[in-house]
Design a protein around this motif. Structure first.
Motif, PDB file in Angstrom:
ATOM      1  N   GLY A 194       0.796  -1.229   0.000  1.00 29.93           N
ATOM      2  CA  GLY A 194       0.000   0.000   0.000  1.00 29.93           C
ATOM      3  C   GLY A 194       0.825   1.273   0.000  1.00 29.93           C
ATOM      4  O   GLY A 194       0.305   2.355  -0.246  1.00 29.93           O
ATOM      5  N   HIS A 195       2.144   1.169   0.276  1.00 31.60           N
ATOM      6  CA  HIS A 195       2.969   2.384   0.231  1.00 31.60           C
ATOM      7  C   HIS A 195       3.100   2.804  -1.237  1.00 31.60           C
ATOM      8  O   HIS A 195       3.272   1.965  -2.114  1.00 31.60           O
ATOM      9  CB  HIS A 195       4.358   2.113   0.832  1.00 31.60           C
ATOM     10  N   GLY A 210       4.121   1.843  -7.078  1.00 30.72           N
ATOM     11  CA  GLY A 210       4.838   2.273  -8.284  1.00 30.72           C
ATOM     12  C   GLY A 210       5.780   1.210  -8.812  1.00 30.72           C
ATOM     13  O   GLY A 210       5.822   0.937 -10.014  1.00 30.72           O
ATOM     14  N   THR A 211       6.531   0.572  -7.913  1.00 28.18           N
ATOM     15  CA  THR A 211       7.501  -0.453  -8.351  1.00 28.18           C
ATOM     16  C   THR A 211       6.773  -1.681  -8.892  1.00 28.18           C
ATOM     17  O   THR A 211       7.145  -2.231  -9.940  1.00 28.18           O
ATOM     18  CB  THR A 211       8.443  -0.837  -7.188  1.00 28.18           C
ATOM     19  N   MET A 212       5.708  -2.111  -8.197  1.00 32.79           N
ATOM     20  CA  MET A 212       4.960  -3.281  -8.685  1.00 32.79           C
ATOM     21  C   MET A 212       4.299  -2.981 -10.024  1.00 32.79           C
ATOM     22  O   MET A 212       4.129  -3.867 -10.858  1.00 32.79           O
ATOM     23  CB  MET A 212       3.927  -3.725  -7.647  1.00 32.79           C
ATOM     24  N   GLY A 213       3.974  -1.703 -10.226  1.00 28.77           N
ATOM     25  CA  GLY A 213       3.316  -1.297 -11.470  1.00 28.77           C
ATOM     26  C   GLY A 213       4.259  -1.151 -12.656  1.00 28.77           C
ATOM     27  O   GLY A 213       3.858  -0.728 -13.738  1.00 28.77           O
ATOM     28  N   SER A 262       6.280 -10.205  -6.834  1.00 30.51           N
ATOM     29  CA  SER A 262       5.585 -10.615  -5.601  1.00 30.51           C
ATOM     30  C   SER A 262       6.122  -9.804  -4.438  1.00 30.51           C
ATOM     31  O   SER A 262       7.330  -9.596  -4.316  1.00 30.51           O
ATOM     32  CB  SER A 262       5.828 -12.098  -5.309  1.00 30.51           C
ATOM     33  N   LEU A 263       5.202  -9.370  -3.572  1.00 25.43           N
ATOM     34  CA  LEU A 263       5.592  -8.555  -2.417  1.00 25.43           C
ATOM     35  C   LEU A 263       5.830  -9.436  -1.195  1.00 25.43           C
ATOM     36  O   LEU A 263       5.025 -10.312  -0.872  1.00 25.43           O
ATOM     37  CB  LEU A 263       4.475  -7.542  -2.112  1.00 25.43           C
ATOM     38  N   PRO A 268       3.375  10.337  10.048  1.00 27.68           N
ATOM     39  CA  PRO A 268       3.044   8.920  10.281  1.00 27.68           C
ATOM     40  C   PRO A 268       2.949   8.094   9.002  1.00 27.68           C
ATOM     41  O   PRO A 268       3.110   6.880   9.039  1.00 27.68           O
ATOM     42  CB  PRO A 268       1.695   8.978  11.010  1.00 27.68           C
ATOM     43  N   ASN A 269       2.705   8.747   7.833  1.00 33.24           N
ATOM     44  CA  ASN A 269       2.661   7.970   6.576  1.00 33.24           C
ATOM     45  C   ASN A 269       4.024   7.953   5.878  1.00 33.24           C
ATOM     46  O   ASN A 269       4.151   7.482   4.758  1.00 33.24           O
ATOM     47  CB  ASN A 269       1.570   8.503   5.628  1.00 33.24           C
ATOM     48  N   SER A 270       5.052   8.461   6.560  1.00 30.01           N
ATOM     49  CA  SER A 270       6.401   8.438   5.996  1.00 30.01           C
ATOM     50  C   SER A 270       7.112   7.172   6.470  1.00 30.01           C
ATOM     51  O   SER A 270       7.412   7.024   7.654  1.00 30.01           O
ATOM     52  CB  SER A 270       7.174   9.687   6.451  1.00 30.01           C
ATOM     53  N   SER A 271       7.390   6.272   5.534  1.00 23.72           N
ATOM     54  CA  SER A 271       8.007   4.992   5.881  1.00 23.72           C
ATOM     55  C   SER A 271       9.357   5.196   6.564  1.00 23.72           C
ATOM     56  O   SER A 271       9.643   4.613   7.602  1.00 23.72           O
ATOM     57  CB  SER A 271       8.180   4.144   4.614  1.00 23.72           C
TER      58      SER A 271
END
Length: 328
Positions: free
Chosen positions: A134-135, A140-143, A151-152, A232-235
């Motif tokens: 979901g990050h 972007g990378t999976m796309g 696979s994640l 909080p949404n910053s990995s």
């Protein structure tokens, strides 16, 4: 309260901290696009994960959207900027199909992971991506590849349970903002299960993430409490909090702004470590130090663990403007 009443507090300021070259570049791209083309400039997803930065750009005329179809037809000629986290291949394809003018602010270190994944796929390998579901960077990378090619894997348990189509034809890439230690543990499992897996020479975790984690590792055992300035949404910011806890600092907390500080956590402390995620501006670090200086007699020292002098080029179309505005 006069100075003599204030308890003493030693603040150890982690260096490096805060903005990395990719974030700096992304913010410059939005700034320069606003100067060159005027408002509105559309930005797909928050340019970087920091409310303060996003609000500042919004005030100048940037409009943040999650998807391109939110851009109204009347503004179809306005520039649209892709965030530093990178996008799936379908996003620029959609922009081209709608004749949109777009600027890509993807961090070059994220682009490097995209290129790596594509190269391995062209060589017939399936890709394992270590990252957080979901990050935006992971999306972007999976796309970059057709469904099923990538696979994640999020945890050591995932790595132990993962069943590839062909165990002898695998390659590994990672999100750039992960915990160095967590990722190493996952990589160990994958390498022991699939000895022929192609791994990057150096994990894809970027220099800035690694450096900021090393700085926190050094400072956290020396202080009573640790603050990471970030969102909080910053990995990468959340990983710094975890690194602080693991390095032996039990009070390790994330703070977005000085007004968010829970002062009950800092009663009776005599030392404090401060760091900041790669998308947190230095102004917010200063704001937090000022808030402590109002309550404590502070002595600030800088703990330097690495020197950073990396800068990334901005798109050519904005470069003359960059020189004119003194960024170069």
């Amino acid at each position: 309260m006069d100075m003599t009443d204030k308890p003493k507090l030693d603040i150890l300021l982690c260096a490096p901290r805060g903005f990395c070259a990719g974030v700096d570049r992304a913010i410059q791209i939005v700034d320069l696009a606003l100067k060159k083309y005027g408002a509105p400039v559309y930005v797909r997803h928050e340019i970087v994960h920091n409310k303060y930065v996003v609000d500042g750009l919004r005030a100048k005329g940037a409009v943040f959207v999650e998807e391109l179809d939110e851009i109204p037809e009347k503004d179809i000629d306005a520039p649209v900027i892709f965030s530093a986290h990178g996008v799936a291949r379908s996003v620029p394809a959609e922009a081209k199909a709608r004749n949109m003018f777009y600027l890509d602010a993807t961090c070059p270190l994220v682009t490097k992971v995209h290129v790596e994944a594509q190269r391995h796929a062209e060589d017939g390998r399936d890709i394992v991506l270590i990252g957080h579901k979901g990050h935006p960077e992971v999306i972007g990378t999976m796309g970059q590849l057709p469904p099923g090619k990538i696979s994640l894997v999020e945890t050591v348990d995932d790595a132990e349970a993962f069943t590839p189509r062909d165990p002898n034809n695998l390659a590994l890439v990672t999100q750039t903002t992960l915990s160095v230690d967590d990722t190493s543990a996952i990589v160990l499992v994958l390498k022991s299960r699939f000895p022929s897996i192609a791994v990057p020479h150096k994990e894809d975790i970027c220099y800035a993430t690694t450096n900021r984690q090393e700085a926190v590792k050094k400072v956290a055992p020396q202080v009573d409490a640790m603050i990471v300035v970030g969102a909080p949404n910053s990995s990468n910011s959340m990983r710094l909090v975890e690194v602080g806890e693991r390095a032996g600092c039990k009070v390790s907390v994330l703070v977005q702004r000085a007004k968010d500080i829970d002062w009950t956590l800092f009663e009776g402390i005599s030392s404090l470590g401060i760091s900041a995620g790669a998308s947190a501006p230095e102004a917010l670090v200063e704001e937090v130090i000022d808030a402590f200086a109002a309550r404590f007699e502070v002595n600030v020292e800088i703990a330097v663990t690495a020197e950073e002098n990396i800068a990334f080029n901005i798109p050519r179309i904005l470069r003359e403007l960059e020189v004119a505005s003194g960024h170069a």
